[in-house]
Design an enzyme around this catalytic site. Structure first.
Site, PDB file in Angstrom:
ATOM      1  N   SER A 168     196.258  76.678  20.295  1.00 33.72           N
ATOM      2  CA  SER A 168     197.495  76.942  19.556  1.00 33.72           C
ATOM      3  C   SER A 168     197.979  75.736  18.759  1.00 33.72           C
ATOM      4  CB  SER A 168     198.606  77.389  20.512  1.00 33.72           C
ATOM      5  OG  SER A 168     198.363  78.681  20.992  1.00 33.72           O
ATOM      6  N   THR A 198     203.213  76.030  19.329  1.00 40.92           N
ATOM      7  CA  THR A 198     203.361  76.637  18.007  1.00 40.92           C
ATOM      8  C   THR A 198     204.676  76.263  17.324  1.00 40.92           C
ATOM      9  OG1 THR A 198     201.971  78.444  18.823  1.00 40.92           O
ATOM     10  CG2 THR A 198     203.052  78.752  16.698  1.00 40.92           C
ATOM     11  N   HIS A 231     191.027  81.976  24.821  1.00 37.47           N
ATOM     12  CA  HIS A 231     191.146  82.365  23.423  1.00 37.47           C
ATOM     13  C   HIS A 231     189.826  82.916  22.894  1.00 37.47           C
ATOM     14  CE1 HIS A 231     194.729  79.376  22.726  1.00 37.47           C
ATOM     15  NE2 HIS A 231     194.965  80.268  23.676  1.00 37.47           N
TER      16      HIS A 231
END
Length: 560
Positions: free
Chosen positions: A85, A153, A435
Site C-alpha cells: 500500500s 494510504t 496482495h
C-alpha cells in the site's frame, strides 16, 4: 478532446519519473475560466474486480461506481509485480513508483521491467504529492480514512517517510501540513505515552501507538484553531472551517459492525459529505482524499463479509462525491483500488464441474445470513467461548453440523476457521492472504476524466494537471536538500541527533544560527549582533529521510 501524453520528470538532471506506460486519455476539457477546480480522490484499499462483482450481487442492484467505470489501472511497484500500500499510495499521490514500505519518497531499488533507474543520490528523496500541490494553489484540502489516518494510504497523500511504520513522523507532518479537514482513526498517534492533566479532557484510547517524542499534537491542533471532534454527532453538528476528527484510538469499525460495536462513529459517506460541504466554501476550490481502508484488512483475513461491508460503504461515499460533482460541474472524481488482495473468486474447488448450473443465490444467500464481519462477531465472544454458537450465527454460520461445531470448538484460530467455513458454504475461493498483482478497475467522472488502461502514476499527473500545477516542478520547490543549499550560502551545517526522536538541522554563519526542526513548518533564526530571535512559519514542511533534511525554497529564501 482525446490525447496521449508522455509524462517526463523535470526535477534534477539525474531523476526520472518511474512510469513505464503513461497514456491517460482525458475527455471533456474544463472550460476556460471555469473556477474553481476540485478533485475528489477515493481509494478502496485492497479491493479487486472480483470483490466488487460479488458486492454488486450481494447488494442486488447497480453500484454508484458502475456509472463512472472508465478504464483500468496497472498497480505494480518499482521492485515488484505485487505492490504494498505504501508505494501504491506514493504512485497515486506523487506520480512516482517506489519501494515496499516507502511513503512519499523515491525508491532505492528499481527492477520492474520498463522503468528507468534513478541516480543513487536521489534514493529516498521526498517527492511532492497532489494534496501539497492543491494547498500551494490556495485550495482547501481534506484527508479521510477508516483506518488510522497515519496508515499507509492516507500517509502517501500527506507525508514523507522511509517506512510506513513511522507513525510519529507521519502524524506530526500531517498536523503541520495544515490540512483543513482530517477525519478517521489514529488518536493514539497524536498523544504522548505519559499524559498531562490538560489532556484528560479528551476521551483517549489505549495509547497503543503513543508518541515517543513526548509531543502532544492535540495541543498543536488547538493552537491551529481546529475544532477537534470525536463522535459522529460532534462532526455533523460543527460549522467550523477547520475540523480534525479522531473517532477511535486506531481504526474505525467495519460498516456492518458499527451500529452494534461503535454507534458513535460516523460512516464513510457521512465523513465524505461533511468534508465536501466544508471544503467547497473555499473560493479557490479543494482537494479531498477518501479511503475505505478496511476492505484490505478483511481481504488479508479472507473475510468475505468484511470485504462486502466496506466495499458497499465505500460505494456510498463515491455516490456522495459524484452527486456533488454532477451539481458542481467542475469537479474531477477518481475512484480506484490501490492493489488487489486475497484473490477472491465466486467459485472454488466445490464448483469445478458444476459451475454452469449454480445460481447466484447459492453464492449470496449464505452470505446474507451474516449480520457482522469476523471482527465484529468475535468481539462478542465470551472469554470461555460459552456463546460460540451464537457468535458463529452472527457470522452467518447457522445450523452448524456436528463436524462444523467440532472444528470451531477445537480451532486455535477461531476467526480463520470461521471465515473458511463461510467461504466454503458460499462457494467463495481465495488464493492468498496477501496482495495480488492484478490490474484493477478505474472509475472517473467530470472534466478531464481519465479513461483507458493507465499506470497508477498517471492518475497523480492527471489530478495535478486538472488543478493547474506540475508535480515535478512542485518537488523542486518544496523539497530542496538543505545541506547543499545552505553550504552554498556560506553556512556550516550539521544534523543534531542529540534527541533522536526530534532531529534538528542546524546552520551557522558568523553570528547567525538557523535551526530547522523535523516534520514541522517552522524555522528559528537568531542573530547575536542585532539581538534578533524569531520563529518563522511556512506553508511547507521540513522532512528528514535519515540522511538529509529537505526544505522548501520559501524557507531558504528567508535565510540571509
Amino acid at each position: 478532446m482525446n490525447y496521449t501524453k508522455k509524462w517526463t520528470s523535470l526535477f534534477l538532471a539525474s531523476a526520472v519519473t518511474l512510469s513505464a506506460v503513461s497514456i491517460p486519455q482525458q475527455e471533456v476539457q474544463a472550460a476556460e475560466g471555469e473556477k474553481p477546480t476540485n478533485v475528489i480522490m477515493l481509494v478502496m484499499d485492497g479491493s479487486s474486480n472480483n470483490a466488487v462483482t460479488l458486492s454488486r450481487w450481494y447488494k442486488g442492484e447497480d453500484l454508484a461506481m458502475d456509472e463512472i467505470l472508465s478504464g483500468a489501472v496497472r498497480t505494480y511497484s518499482a521492485e515488484s509485480a505485487i505492490t504494498d500500500s505504501a508505494p501504491a499510495a506514493t504512485a497515486l499521490a506523487t506520480g512516482h513508483k517506489s519501494n515496499d514500505k516507502y511513503i512519499g519518497v523515491l525508491p532505492s531499488v528499481v527492477n520492474s521491467p520498463g522503468l528507468t533507474q534513478i541516480a543513487q543520490e536521489d534514493a529516498f528523496r521526498p517527492v511532492a504529492n497532489v494534496l501539497e500541490g492543491a494547498k500551494q494553489q490556495g485550495k482547501a484540502t481534506g484527508l479521510i480514512a477508516t483506518s488510522e489516518i497515519q496508515h499507509a494510504t492516507p500517509a502517501g497523500f500527506s507525508a514523507h517517510a522511509t517506512n510506513r511504520s513511522q507513525y510519529d513522523d507521519i502524524a506530526e507532518q500531517q498536523v503541520y501540513q495544515n490540512i483543513d479537514v482530517v477525519l478517521g482513526g489514529g488518536l493514539d498517534s497524536l498523544i504522548p505515552g505519559e499524559l498531562s492533566d490538560e489532556t484528560s479532557a479528551f476521551k483517549l484510547g489505549s495509547v497503543k501507538n503513543a508518541r515517543k517524542d513526548g509531543e502532544n499534537l492535540l495541543n498543536v491542533l488547538q493552537q491551529k484553531n481546529y475544532h477537534f471532534v470525536q463522535t459522529r454527532d460532534e462532526l455533523l453538528n460543527t460549522n467550523a472551517s477547520k475540523i480534525w476528527g479522531s473517532f477511535a484510538p486506531s481504526d474505525l469499525a467495519y460498516d456492518f459492525d458499527r451500529t452494534t460495536t461503535r454507534p458513535s462513529e460516523p460512516t464513510l459517506a457521512e465523513m465524505t459529505n461533511k468534508a465536501i460541504n466544508t471544503l467547497k466554501k473555499d473560493e479557490d476550490g479543494f482537494f479531498l482524499f477518501v479511503e475505505g481502508s478496511k476492505v484490505d484488512w478483511a481481504a488479508h483475513a479472507n473475510d468475505t463479509i468484511g470485504m462486502i461491508s466496506d466495499i458497499l460503504s465505500f460505494d456510498d461515499a463515491v455516490k456522495e462525491a459524484v452527486d456533488f460533482a454532477k451539481e458542481d460541474g467542475n469537479t474531477l472524481v477518481i475512484a480506484v483500488t490501490d492493489h488487489g488482495n486475497s484473490g477472491i473468486t465466486m467459485g472454488n474447488a466445490n464448483t469445478t464441474s458444476t459451475y454452469s448450473s449454480i445460481p447466484v443465490s447459492s453464492y449470496i444467500d449464505p452470505l446474507k445470513k451474516a449480520s457482522m464481519t469476523i471482527e465484529g462477531a468475535l468481539s462478542q465472544l465470551k472469554e470461555d467461548r460459552s456463546n460460540l454458537v451464537e457468535v458463529a450465527t452472527l457470522y452467518g454460520l447457522d445450523a452448524l453440523m456436528e463436524d462444523e461445531l467440532a472444528t470451531l470448538q477445537s480451532a486455535e484460530n477461531l476467526g480463520n476457521a470461521m471465515v473458511k467455513m463461510l467461504a466454503n458454504r458460499a462457494n467463495i475461493g481465495f488464493t492468498t492472504g496477501g496482495h495480488t498483482g492484478d490490474d484493477v478497475f478505474l472509475y472517473s467522472f467530470g472534466p478531464t476524466k481519465v479513461t483507458g488502461l493507465v499506470e497508477n502514476t498517471d492518475l497523480a499527473h492527471a489530478m495535478a494537471q486538472f488543478m493547474g500545477f506540475d508535480l515535478n516542478t512542485l518537488t523542486n520547490d518544496l523539497y530542496v536538500p538543505a545541506t547543499k543549499a545552505l553550504t552554498e550560502k556560506g553556512f556550516i551545517t550539521k544534523i543534531d541527533l542529540a534527541d533522536k526522536e526530534n532531529p534538528v538541522f542546524v546552520a551557522q554563519k558568523a553570528d547567525i544560527t538557523v535551526k530547522i526542526p523535523v516534520n514541522k513548518n517552522t524555522m528559528s533564526y537568531e542573530q547575536a549582533s542585532t539581538n534578533t530571535a524569531k520563529t518563522q512559519i511556512f506553508d511547507t514542511i521540513n522532512v528528514y529521510n535519515g540522511t538529509e533534511f529537505y526544505v522548501s525554497k520559501k524557507l531558504l529564501q528567508a535565510i540571509n
